[in-house]
Design a protein around this motif. Structure first.
Motif, PDB file in Angstrom:
ATOM      1  N   LYS A 155      -1.404  17.069  -1.776  1.00  0.00           N
ATOM      2  CA  LYS A 155      -0.605  16.621  -0.628  1.00  0.00           C
ATOM      3  C   LYS A 155       0.573  17.555  -0.374  1.00  0.00           C
ATOM      4  O   LYS A 155       0.996  17.740   0.771  1.00  0.00           O
ATOM      5  N   VAL A 156       1.107  18.147  -1.421  1.00  0.00           N
ATOM      6  CA  VAL A 156       2.180  19.136  -1.243  1.00  0.00           C
ATOM      7  C   VAL A 156       1.666  20.317  -0.433  1.00  0.00           C
ATOM      8  O   VAL A 156       2.334  20.797   0.492  1.00  0.00           O
ATOM      9  N   VAL A 157       0.477  20.795  -0.760  1.00  0.00           N
ATOM     10  CA  VAL A 157      -0.111  21.912  -0.007  1.00  0.00           C
ATOM     11  C   VAL A 157      -0.361  21.507   1.442  1.00  0.00           C
ATOM     12  O   VAL A 157      -0.131  22.295   2.370  1.00  0.00           O
ATOM     13  N   GLU A 158      -0.809  20.277   1.656  1.00  0.00           N
ATOM     14  CA  GLU A 158      -1.056  19.820   3.025  1.00  0.00           C
ATOM     15  C   GLU A 158       0.229  19.797   3.848  1.00  0.00           C
ATOM     16  O   GLU A 158       0.226  20.160   5.031  1.00  0.00           O
ATOM     17  N   LEU A 159       1.317  19.383   3.231  1.00  0.00           N
ATOM     18  CA  LEU A 159       2.601  19.402   3.951  1.00  0.00           C
ATOM     19  C   LEU A 159       3.001  20.830   4.311  1.00  0.00           C
ATOM     20  O   LEU A 159       3.477  21.088   5.418  1.00  0.00           O
ATOM     21  N   TYR A 160       2.829  21.745   3.383  1.00  0.00           N
ATOM     22  CA  TYR A 160       3.136  23.142   3.685  1.00  0.00           C
ATOM     23  C   TYR A 160       2.229  23.681   4.785  1.00  0.00           C
ATOM     24  O   TYR A 160       2.627  24.588   5.530  1.00  0.00           O
ATOM     25  N   GLU A 188      18.162  17.562  13.300  1.00  0.00           N
ATOM     26  CA  GLU A 188      16.826  16.962  13.405  1.00  0.00           C
ATOM     27  C   GLU A 188      15.861  17.640  12.427  1.00  0.00           C
ATOM     28  O   GLU A 188      15.023  16.972  11.810  1.00  0.00           O
ATOM     29  N   TYR A 189      15.972  18.960  12.296  1.00  0.00           N
ATOM     30  CA  TYR A 189      15.143  19.657  11.308  1.00  0.00           C
ATOM     31  C   TYR A 189      15.471  19.179   9.892  1.00  0.00           C
ATOM     32  O   TYR A 189      14.573  19.007   9.054  1.00  0.00           O
ATOM     33  N   SER A 190      16.761  18.972   9.619  1.00  0.00           N
ATOM     34  CA  SER A 190      17.165  18.469   8.297  1.00  0.00           C
ATOM     35  C   SER A 190      16.599  17.080   8.061  1.00  0.00           C
ATOM     36  O   SER A 190      16.180  16.755   6.935  1.00  0.00           O
ATOM     37  N   LEU A 191      16.577  16.263   9.117  1.00  0.00           N
ATOM     38  CA  LEU A 191      16.000  14.923   8.981  1.00  0.00           C
ATOM     39  C   LEU A 191      14.503  15.019   8.702  1.00  0.00           C
ATOM     40  O   LEU A 191      13.971  14.274   7.858  1.00  0.00           O
ATOM     41  N   ASP A 192      13.813  15.930   9.383  1.00  0.00           N
ATOM     42  CA  ASP A 192      12.373  16.107   9.132  1.00  0.00           C
ATOM     43  C   ASP A 192      12.117  16.506   7.681  1.00  0.00           C
ATOM     44  O   ASP A 192      11.195  15.987   7.033  1.00  0.00           O
ATOM     45  N   LYS A 193      12.928  17.423   7.185  1.00  0.00           N
ATOM     46  CA  LYS A 193      12.747  17.869   5.799  1.00  0.00           C
ATOM     47  C   LYS A 193      13.027  16.725   4.820  1.00  0.00           C
ATOM     48  O   LYS A 193      12.304  16.541   3.835  1.00  0.00           O
ATOM     49  N   MET A 194      14.079  15.963   5.095  1.00  0.00           N
ATOM     50  CA  MET A 194      14.398  14.842   4.215  1.00  0.00           C
ATOM     51  C   MET A 194      13.268  13.820   4.216  1.00  0.00           C
ATOM     52  O   MET A 194      12.893  13.284   3.169  1.00  0.00           O
ATOM     53  N   GLN A 195      12.691  13.556   5.383  1.00  0.00           N
ATOM     54  CA  GLN A 195      11.568  12.613   5.453  1.00  0.00           C
ATOM     55  C   GLN A 195      10.363  13.131   4.675  1.00  0.00           C
ATOM     56  O   GLN A 195       9.686  12.354   3.985  1.00  0.00           O
ATOM     57  N   ASP A 196      10.091  14.428   4.771  1.00  0.00           N
ATOM     58  CA  ASP A 196       8.985  15.009   3.993  1.00  0.00           C
ATOM     59  C   ASP A 196       9.250  14.866   2.499  1.00  0.00           C
ATOM     60  O   ASP A 196       8.347  14.504   1.726  1.00  0.00           O
ATOM     61  N   ILE A 220       0.671  19.606   8.070  1.00  0.00           N
ATOM     62  CA  ILE A 220       0.192  18.252   8.352  1.00  0.00           C
ATOM     63  C   ILE A 220       1.373  17.296   8.300  1.00  0.00           C
ATOM     64  O   ILE A 220       2.092  17.246   7.296  1.00  0.00           O
ATOM     65  N   PRO A 221       1.641  16.518   9.359  1.00  0.00           N
ATOM     66  CA  PRO A 221       2.772  15.585   9.351  1.00  0.00           C
ATOM     67  C   PRO A 221       2.639  14.580   8.216  1.00  0.00           C
ATOM     68  O   PRO A 221       1.534  14.198   7.815  1.00  0.00           O
ATOM     69  N   VAL A 222       3.788  14.148   7.718  1.00  0.00           N
ATOM     70  CA  VAL A 222       3.786  13.279   6.547  1.00  0.00           C
ATOM     71  C   VAL A 222       3.069  11.972   6.820  1.00  0.00           C
ATOM     72  O   VAL A 222       2.418  11.411   5.937  1.00  0.00           O
ATOM     73  N   ARG A 223       3.153  11.467   8.049  1.00  0.00           N
ATOM     74  CA  ARG A 223       2.494  10.202   8.375  1.00  0.00           C
ATOM     75  C   ARG A 223       0.983  10.354   8.508  1.00  0.00           C
ATOM     76  O   ARG A 223       0.260   9.351   8.588  1.00  0.00           O
ATOM     77  N   ASP A 224       0.489  11.597   8.578  1.00  0.00           N
ATOM     78  CA  ASP A 224      -0.947  11.844   8.742  1.00  0.00           C
ATOM     79  C   ASP A 224      -1.635  12.199   7.433  1.00  0.00           C
ATOM     80  O   ASP A 224      -2.829  12.488   7.426  1.00  0.00           O
ATOM     81  N   LEU A 225      -0.891  12.188   6.332  1.00  0.00           N
ATOM     82  CA  LEU A 225      -1.512  12.485   5.048  1.00  0.00           C
ATOM     83  C   LEU A 225      -2.495  11.388   4.667  1.00  0.00           C
ATOM     84  O   LEU A 225      -2.213  10.199   4.825  1.00  0.00           O
ATOM     85  N   LYS A 226      -3.661  11.796   4.171  1.00  0.00           N
ATOM     86  CA  LYS A 226      -4.690  10.829   3.793  1.00  0.00           C
ATOM     87  C   LYS A 226      -4.744  10.710   2.283  1.00  0.00           C
ATOM     88  O   LYS A 226      -4.698  11.699   1.554  1.00  0.00           O
ATOM     89  N   THR A 229       0.849  -1.189   0.000  1.00  0.00           N
ATOM     90  CA  THR A 229       0.000   0.000   0.000  1.00  0.00           C
ATOM     91  C   THR A 229       0.884   1.237   0.000  1.00  0.00           C
ATOM     92  O   THR A 229       2.095   1.163   0.260  1.00  0.00           O
ATOM     93  N   LEU A 230       0.290   2.379  -0.273  1.00  0.00           N
ATOM     94  CA  LEU A 230       1.056   3.622  -0.262  1.00  0.00           C
ATOM     95  C   LEU A 230       1.598   3.904   1.130  1.00  0.00           C
ATOM     96  O   LEU A 230       2.749   4.351   1.288  1.00  0.00           O
ATOM     97  N   GLU A 231       0.793   3.656   2.152  1.00  0.00           N
ATOM     98  CA  GLU A 231       1.252   3.901   3.523  1.00  0.00           C
ATOM     99  C   GLU A 231       2.445   3.017   3.865  1.00  0.00           C
ATOM    100  O   GLU A 231       3.409   3.471   4.498  1.00  0.00           O
ATOM    101  N   GLU A 232       2.410   1.744   3.433  1.00  0.00           N
ATOM    102  CA  GLU A 232       3.533   0.840   3.682  1.00  0.00           C
ATOM    103  C   GLU A 232       4.784   1.312   2.952  1.00  0.00           C
ATOM    104  O   GLU A 232       5.898   1.230   3.490  1.00  0.00           O
ATOM    105  N   CYS A 233       4.615   1.799   1.748  1.00  0.00           N
ATOM    106  CA  CYS A 233       5.768   2.295   0.983  1.00  0.00           C
ATOM    107  C   CYS A 233       6.401   3.496   1.676  1.00  0.00           C
ATOM    108  O   CYS A 233       7.628   3.583   1.795  1.00  0.00           O
ATOM    109  N   VAL A 234       5.567   4.430   2.125  1.00  0.00           N
ATOM    110  CA  VAL A 234       6.101   5.623   2.798  1.00  0.00           C
ATOM    111  C   VAL A 234       6.833   5.231   4.076  1.00  0.00           C
ATOM    112  O   VAL A 234       7.958   5.675   4.329  1.00  0.00           O
ATOM    113  N   ASN A 235       6.225   4.356   4.885  1.00  0.00           N
ATOM    114  CA  ASN A 235       6.859   3.949   6.140  1.00  0.00           C
ATOM    115  C   ASN A 235       8.161   3.198   5.885  1.00  0.00           C
ATOM    116  O   ASN A 235       9.147   3.392   6.601  1.00  0.00           O
ATOM    117  N   TYR A 236       8.171   2.350   4.861  1.00  0.00           N
ATOM    118  CA  TYR A 236       9.393   1.602   4.554  1.00  0.00           C
ATOM    119  C   TYR A 236      10.499   2.550   4.089  1.00  0.00           C
ATOM    120  O   TYR A 236      11.668   2.398   4.466  1.00  0.00           O
TER     121      TYR A 236
END
Length: 478
Positions: A463-468, A125-133, A471-477, A25-32
């Motif tokens: 979803k790009v607008v939602e991130l801006y 840590e901020y750089s890690l957050d941005k990389m994860q996004d 909304i945390p990346v793991r909470d995107l629907k 699933t998309l959620e599994e891909c993002v988490n992986y």
């Protein structure tokens, strides 16, 4: 025998299940991807290095303690440690000591280095957050591309089924003399073209799957696939906010601004560290040392039997010799090892101050360079804010435009579907030729593909607008 057959059957069934592809699933891909993507791992190493930097800074605030010991043998002309006489000998000497040092004051550089290390970790840590996004968006884009390619193949297959039905019907009408043979050839050409496009579509699916797997850091390409499901459009109410609301939220939530702010704080701290070199450094030291030797020790004296007396002077006037007894040392075995260590130990302790007077303007130039770095960081922060405003405005506008394009594509698809149904009815009764029918079918197929493309393009841009919007990346629907 029956049990053996049952075991074999279970093993074969298990191997078949194992060989089947895992559908992600998309959620599994993002988490992986957030756990295994190489770029994410590299950024996590930066966080780990900042922890090491912090431990280094803490280490500078505690005493340095070092112990040393040496056991050496000297052969040849050496001085006897007990008599002071140079003799040819082989002698063993042991020494040991403990040294401790503590910086009492260094212009607060060690304390500020600890503060800087903590700030550096926050910045990483901020750089890690941005990389994860960023990785989450890359994965979503790649995933939606695979889904688009799969659904595009389904559209082609559905259209080809219609073509095959028309091919059979046309074959019957040509044999009955109702339609010319040219119409049959036209339908056959359309079928061949669709078969070729289905092959190309299947290749695009495999290419996009490999691209997605590489983004995840997943190497088993053959057993990688995604769940075939349709994704609805969630979260479009976010576009009800004004673009300026999204920009204001992005400035508070996005990592780009936080990274730039942290870099400016680090640059300011570097200035303070450099200025600390103007001040004296006060340190304390302590040293404990002891030694032991394998040489014989002096245990007494005796008169030299070969020369019992020796002249120590002459009487003035009479020039009479003044003699005294000629004593020589009596050597005995060395004292026990630990007893010598106890007797021969010593302590040194004190304070040391280093006052900087002139070092070729190195400290002054270092301060000025760091002040320039602060100005650079200020400009970079300002540029980051401008870039974020531009990116948010662009993303917001793109999402609005993508939604309008999606609605227009749906209208066009519905219109072309009706046109194709009308063309099919006319072709079935012989009121239109195969070429016109094929053109109507191609137009309908193109509008279906465009509707799919517009849908997934809108989902991604939303979803790009939602991130801006924070909304945390793991909470995107999806």
């Amino acid at each position: 025998m029956k049990n053996y057959s049952l075991i074999v059957t279970l093993l074969l069934f298990s191997s078949i299940l194992t060989a089947q592809k895992k559908e992600w699933t998309l959620e599994e891909c993002v988490n992986y991807a957030l756990e295994n993507n190489i770029q994410v791992k590299l950024t996590e190493l930066d966080v780990e290095l900042s922890d090491i930097e912090k431990r280094d800074a803490i280490g500078n605030l505690i005493p340095n303690i070092n112990a040393q010991a040496a056991n050496a043998w000297n052969t040849g002309l050496t001085q006897n440690a007990t008599t002071g006489i140079l003799v040819n000998q082989t002698v063993r000497n042991f020494s040991a000591g403990v040294t401790a040092g503590l910086t009492l004051f260094d212009g607060l550089r060690n304390f500020k280095s600890l503060q800087r290390a903590k700030m550096s970790r926050i910045a990483n840590e901020y750089s890690l957050d941005k990389m994860q996004d960023d990785i989450a968006l890359f994965v979503a884009d790649a995933y939606l591309q695979v889904l688009f390619n799969k659904q595009n193949l389904e559209v082609l297959k559905a259209q080809n089924e219609v073509t095959k039905e028309q091919l059979g019907r046309t074959q019957d009408l040509v044999e009955a003399g109702v339609l010319p043979e040219g119409d049959l050839l036209e339908i056959k050409a359309t079928d061949a073209d669709e078969q070729q496009r289905m092959i190309l579509a299947e290749n695009q699916i495999q290419i996009s799957l490999i691209s997605l797997a590489q983004t995840l850091g997943f190497r088993d390409y053959q057993n990688f696939d995604i769940v075939d499901r349709d994704y609805d459009i969630f979260g479009n109410e976010i576009l009800e906010n004004s673009v300026y609301d999204v920009i204001d939220t992005a400035k508070e939530e996005r990592s780009e601004i936080k990274i730039a702010e942290s870099n400016m704080e680090l640059a300011e701290m570097d200035v303070e560290l450099a200025k600390g070199a103007y001040l004296p450094t006060l340190s304390a030291f302590f040293n404990y040392n002891t030694r032991e030797t394998g040489q014989n020790r002096i245990i007494g004296t005796e008169i030299d039997p070969n020369e019992p007396t020796r002249t120590i002077g002459f009487v003035e006037g009479t020039n009479q010799q003044v003699l005294t007894g000629n004593s020589i040392p009596v050597l005995g075995s060395p004292l026990p090892f630990f007893e010598q260590l106890y007797i021969n130990d010593g302590i040194t302790y004190g304070l040391r101050i280093d006052v900087p007077i002139l070092n070729g303007f190195a400290t002054r130039n270092r301060v000025r360079r760091n002040e320039v770095a602060v100005k650079r960081a200020e400009y970079q922060l300002e540029q980051a804010e401008l870039d974020l405003e531009s990116n948010v405005y662009q993303a917001y506008t793109d999402a609005k435009g993508a939604f309008e394009a999606y609605e227009a594509a749906l209208v066009a698809s519905e219109a072309q579907e009706k046109a194709f149904e009308y063309a099919t009815e006319r072709y079935d009764v012989g009121l239109t030729n195969a070429f016109d029918f094929s053109q109507a079918k191609i137009r309908f197929e193109n509008t279906q593909r465009e509707a799919l493309r517009a849908k997934y393009d809108y989902i991604f841009k939303l979803k790009v607008v939602e991130l801006y919007f924070g909304i945390p990346v793991r909470d995107l629907k999806f």
